[in-house]
Design a protein around this motif. Structure first.
Motif, mmCIF file in Angstrom:
data_model
loop_
_atom_site.group_PDB
_atom_site.id
_atom_site.type_symbol
_atom_site.label_atom_id
_atom_site.label_comp_id
_atom_site.label_asym_id
_atom_site.label_seq_id
_atom_site.Cartn_x
_atom_site.Cartn_y
_atom_site.Cartn_z
ATOM 1 N N THR A 7 40.239 63.398 -25.482
ATOM 2 C CA THR A 7 39.277 63.522 -26.576
ATOM 3 C C THR A 7 38.056 64.352 -26.185
ATOM 4 O OG1 THR A 7 38.039 61.523 -25.982
ATOM 5 C CG2 THR A 7 39.967 61.246 -27.408
ATOM 6 N N GLY A 8 37.979 64.712 -24.901
ATOM 7 C CA GLY A 8 36.846 65.497 -24.430
ATOM 8 C C GLY A 8 35.801 64.678 -23.709
ATOM 9 N N LEU A 9 35.914 63.367 -23.745
ATOM 10 C CA LEU A 9 34.969 62.516 -23.024
ATOM 11 C C LEU A 9 35.201 62.635 -21.519
ATOM 12 C CD1 LEU A 9 35.034 59.291 -25.233
ATOM 13 C CD2 LEU A 9 33.341 61.141 -25.265
ATOM 14 N N ARG A 10 34.115 62.499 -20.740
ATOM 15 C CA ARG A 10 34.200 62.606 -19.277
ATOM 16 C C ARG A 10 34.041 61.221 -18.655
ATOM 17 N NH1 ARG A 10 35.931 67.492 -20.673
ATOM 18 N NH2 ARG A 10 34.317 69.075 -20.940
ATOM 19 N N VAL A 11 35.102 60.679 -18.097
ATOM 20 C CA VAL A 11 35.048 59.340 -17.512
ATOM 21 C C VAL A 11 34.386 59.412 -16.137
ATOM 22 C CG1 VAL A 11 36.376 57.334 -16.781
ATOM 23 C CG2 VAL A 11 37.138 58.684 -18.756
ATOM 24 N N VAL A 12 33.250 58.713 -15.983
ATOM 25 C CA VAL A 12 32.525 58.742 -14.707
ATOM 26 C C VAL A 12 32.609 57.414 -13.960
ATOM 27 C CG1 VAL A 12 30.924 60.507 -15.515
ATOM 28 C CG2 VAL A 12 30.333 58.104 -15.822
ATOM 29 N N GLY A 13 33.187 56.396 -14.589
ATOM 30 C CA GLY A 13 33.301 55.115 -13.911
ATOM 31 C C GLY A 13 33.976 54.085 -14.803
ATOM 32 N N ILE A 14 34.387 52.967 -14.180
ATOM 33 C CA ILE A 14 35.064 51.884 -14.886
ATOM 34 C C ILE A 14 34.289 50.592 -14.640
ATOM 35 C CG2 ILE A 14 37.240 50.667 -15.236
ATOM 36 C CD1 ILE A 14 37.403 53.703 -15.691
ATOM 37 N N SER A 15 34.112 49.807 -15.696
ATOM 38 C CA SER A 15 33.434 48.517 -15.538
ATOM 39 C C SER A 15 34.280 47.405 -16.147
ATOM 40 C CB SER A 15 32.054 48.555 -16.207
ATOM 41 O OG SER A 15 32.182 48.702 -17.616
ATOM 42 N N GLY A 16 33.934 46.162 -15.798
ATOM 43 C CA GLY A 16 34.585 44.991 -16.384
ATOM 44 C C GLY A 16 35.985 44.715 -15.876
ATOM 45 N N CYS A 17 36.392 45.340 -14.785
ATOM 46 C CA CYS A 17 37.770 45.159 -14.299
ATOM 47 C C CYS A 17 37.859 43.932 -13.396
ATOM 48 C CB CYS A 17 38.238 46.393 -13.544
ATOM 49 S SG CYS A 17 39.972 46.309 -13.053
ATOM 50 N N ARG A 18 38.728 42.986 -13.774
ATOM 51 C CA ARG A 18 38.901 41.767 -12.972
ATOM 52 C C ARG A 18 40.306 41.660 -12.382
ATOM 53 N NH1 ARG A 18 36.026 40.116 -17.600
ATOM 54 N NH2 ARG A 18 37.994 39.559 -18.629
ATOM 55 N N ASP A 19 41.227 42.475 -12.878
ATOM 56 C CA ASP A 19 42.611 42.444 -12.400
ATOM 57 C C ASP A 19 42.742 43.268 -11.118
ATOM 58 O OD1 ASP A 19 45.609 41.876 -13.298
ATOM 59 O OD2 ASP A 19 45.508 43.931 -12.528
ATOM 60 N N GLU A 20 43.204 42.626 -10.043
ATOM 61 C CA GLU A 20 43.251 43.297 -8.745
ATOM 62 C C GLU A 20 44.215 44.477 -8.735
ATOM 63 O OE1 GLU A 20 41.270 42.866 -6.206
ATOM 64 O OE2 GLU A 20 40.196 41.350 -7.382
ATOM 65 N N ALA A 21 45.351 44.337 -9.410
ATOM 66 C CA ALA A 21 46.318 45.438 -9.449
ATOM 67 C C ALA A 21 45.726 46.640 -10.191
ATOM 68 C CB ALA A 21 47.611 44.978 -10.120
ATOM 69 N N LEU A 22 45.028 46.365 -11.295
ATOM 70 C CA LEU A 22 44.410 47.442 -12.060
ATOM 71 C C LEU A 22 43.278 48.092 -11.259
ATOM 72 C CD1 LEU A 22 44.178 49.086 -14.626
ATOM 73 C CD2 LEU A 22 42.778 47.266 -15.623
ATOM 74 N N LYS A 23 42.530 47.289 -10.494
ATOM 75 C CA LYS A 23 41.473 47.839 -9.647
ATOM 76 C C LYS A 23 42.042 48.859 -8.663
ATOM 77 C CE LYS A 23 38.045 44.092 -9.592
ATOM 78 N NZ LYS A 23 37.360 43.083 -8.737
ATOM 79 N N LYS A 24 43.163 48.496 -8.051
ATOM 80 C CA LYS A 24 43.767 49.413 -7.075
ATOM 81 C C LYS A 24 44.239 50.702 -7.743
ATOM 82 C CE LYS A 24 45.191 45.754 -3.894
ATOM 83 N NZ LYS A 24 46.348 45.023 -3.289
ATOM 84 N N GLU A 25 44.784 50.559 -8.955
ATOM 85 C CA GLU A 25 45.256 51.736 -9.688
ATOM 86 C C GLU A 25 44.083 52.655 -10.043
ATOM 87 O OE1 GLU A 25 48.121 52.766 -13.534
ATOM 88 O OE2 GLU A 25 47.776 50.682 -12.926
ATOM 89 N N ILE A 26 42.980 52.049 -10.449
ATOM 90 C CA ILE A 26 41.770 52.826 -10.795
ATOM 91 C C ILE A 26 41.206 53.512 -9.566
ATOM 92 C CG2 ILE A 26 39.364 52.604 -11.544
ATOM 93 C CD1 ILE A 26 40.366 50.383 -13.469
ATOM 94 N N GLU A 27 41.185 52.793 -8.440
ATOM 95 C CA GLU A 27 40.687 53.386 -7.198
ATOM 96 C C GLU A 27 41.558 54.546 -6.744
ATOM 97 O OE1 GLU A 27 40.568 49.925 -4.764
ATOM 98 O OE2 GLU A 27 38.476 49.438 -5.282
ATOM 99 N N ARG A 28 42.873 54.424 -6.927
ATOM 100 C CA ARG A 28 43.769 55.525 -6.575
ATOM 101 C C ARG A 28 43.521 56.749 -7.457
ATOM 102 N NH1 ARG A 28 47.704 51.356 -5.760
ATOM 103 N NH2 ARG A 28 48.468 51.610 -7.907
ATOM 104 N N ALA A 29 43.018 56.501 -8.660
ATOM 105 C CA ALA A 29 42.693 57.609 -9.561
ATOM 106 C C ALA A 29 41.369 58.273 -9.182
ATOM 107 C CB ALA A 29 42.619 57.107 -11.005
ATOM 108 N N GLY A 30 40.668 57.709 -8.187
ATOM 109 C CA GLY A 30 39.423 58.308 -7.709
ATOM 110 C C GLY A 30 38.208 57.977 -8.540
ATOM 111 N N LEU A 31 38.280 56.886 -9.324
ATOM 112 C CA LEU A 31 37.161 56.510 -10.184
ATOM 113 C C LEU A 31 36.424 55.307 -9.608
ATOM 114 C CD1 LEU A 31 38.933 56.855 -13.625
ATOM 115 C CD2 LEU A 31 37.099 58.321 -12.761
ATOM 116 N N PRO A 32 35.075 55.315 -9.659
ATOM 117 C CA PRO A 32 34.310 54.180 -9.133
ATOM 118 C C PRO A 32 34.357 52.985 -10.070
ATOM 119 C CG PRO A 32 32.829 55.820 -10.066
ATOM 120 C CD PRO A 32 34.203 56.418 -10.103
#
Length: 236
Positions: A71-96
């Motif tokens: 959509t053109g938005l620039r993702v600079v970070g992720i918040s509210g994540c409590r699921d450990e598997a999802l956290k690892k996936e987000i970290e692998r994507a290089g997002l804080p």
């Protein structure tokens, strides 16, 4: 001039936070495109934080991220994540992974500003002076009044942005965006003699132009927070 090639300093920025309530990429993409179309000058190509606190079960982060970025938005970070598997996936994507404080800021597809957990709640007493603007505020201009009120005694064009940690007063046609209580102060208010704004916001709670009650659109109005939501009344 400093001898060191860099300086590391603290600062603060107003960031939109997209709160996801659905894990279907196409649903998210369409919802974001609809929001961006309502306020393109405010949201187009904007840096955002994505809040995933409301997502349950298995989430394909790669396809979800692609839906937001498309959509053109620039993702600079992720918040509210409590699921450990999802956290690892987000970290692998290089997002804080970020933490958010108590205060809510713009709800667009819902939007807010991430703040350190240790920040103390600001109060109206922190506002000690006023910034006065006598000239018209043109499209593309952004005026910020830190730790004080902002008074504009002229017209504000569409595409212009007024930001103040305190109150905002506009004695003219208000066609742009006004964000009062930018430091989280929920006592801030917006006073306007002719309200035709693209967006109005107080401590992150906001209305786009089509959400401003018709009885007050184009009229003299006073906006404040009541019960945690924006409210408007005539400017007497």
């Amino acid at each position: 001039m400093s001898n060191t090639p860099i300086e590391l300093k603290g600062s603060s920025f107003t960031l939109s936070v997209v709160h996801l309530h659905d894990a279907q990429p196409e649903v998210i993409r369409q919802a974001l495109q609809d929001k961006i179309a309502q306020a393109p000058a405010f949201l187009k190509n904007a840096p955002v934080v994505v809040n995933v606190a409301s997502l349950d079960g298995s989430v394909n982060w790669k396809t979800l991220q692609q839906a937001v970025v498309s959509t053109g938005l620039r993702v600079v970070g992720i918040s509210g994540c409590r699921d450990e598997a999802l956290k690892k996936e987000i970290e692998r994507a290089g997002l804080p992974l970020l933490s958010e404080g108590k205060e809510k800021l713009p709800r667009a597809a819902t939007v807010t500003s991430p703040e350190p957990l240790a920040v103390t709640e600001p109060t109206a007493a922190a506002v000690t002076k006023t910034r006065l603007i006598d000239t018209p505020v043109r499209s593309g201009q952004r005026i910020y009044a830190p730790h004080c009120d902002l008074i504009v005694t002229n017209h504000v064009s569409a595409g212009a942005e007024l930001i103040a940690d305190g109150n905002i007063h506009i004695y003219g046609m208000m066609r742009g965006r006004a964000l009062a209580g930018a430091d989280g102060s929920r006592d801030a208010q917006i006073f306007c003699t002719n309200l035709v704004a693209e967006l109005v916001s107080i401590a992150g709670e906001y209305w786009l132009s089509d959400q401003i009650p018709a009885d007050y659109y184009g009229r003299a109005a006073r906006l404040s927070l009541a019960g945690g939501a924006l409210s408007v009344q005539p400017l007497n």
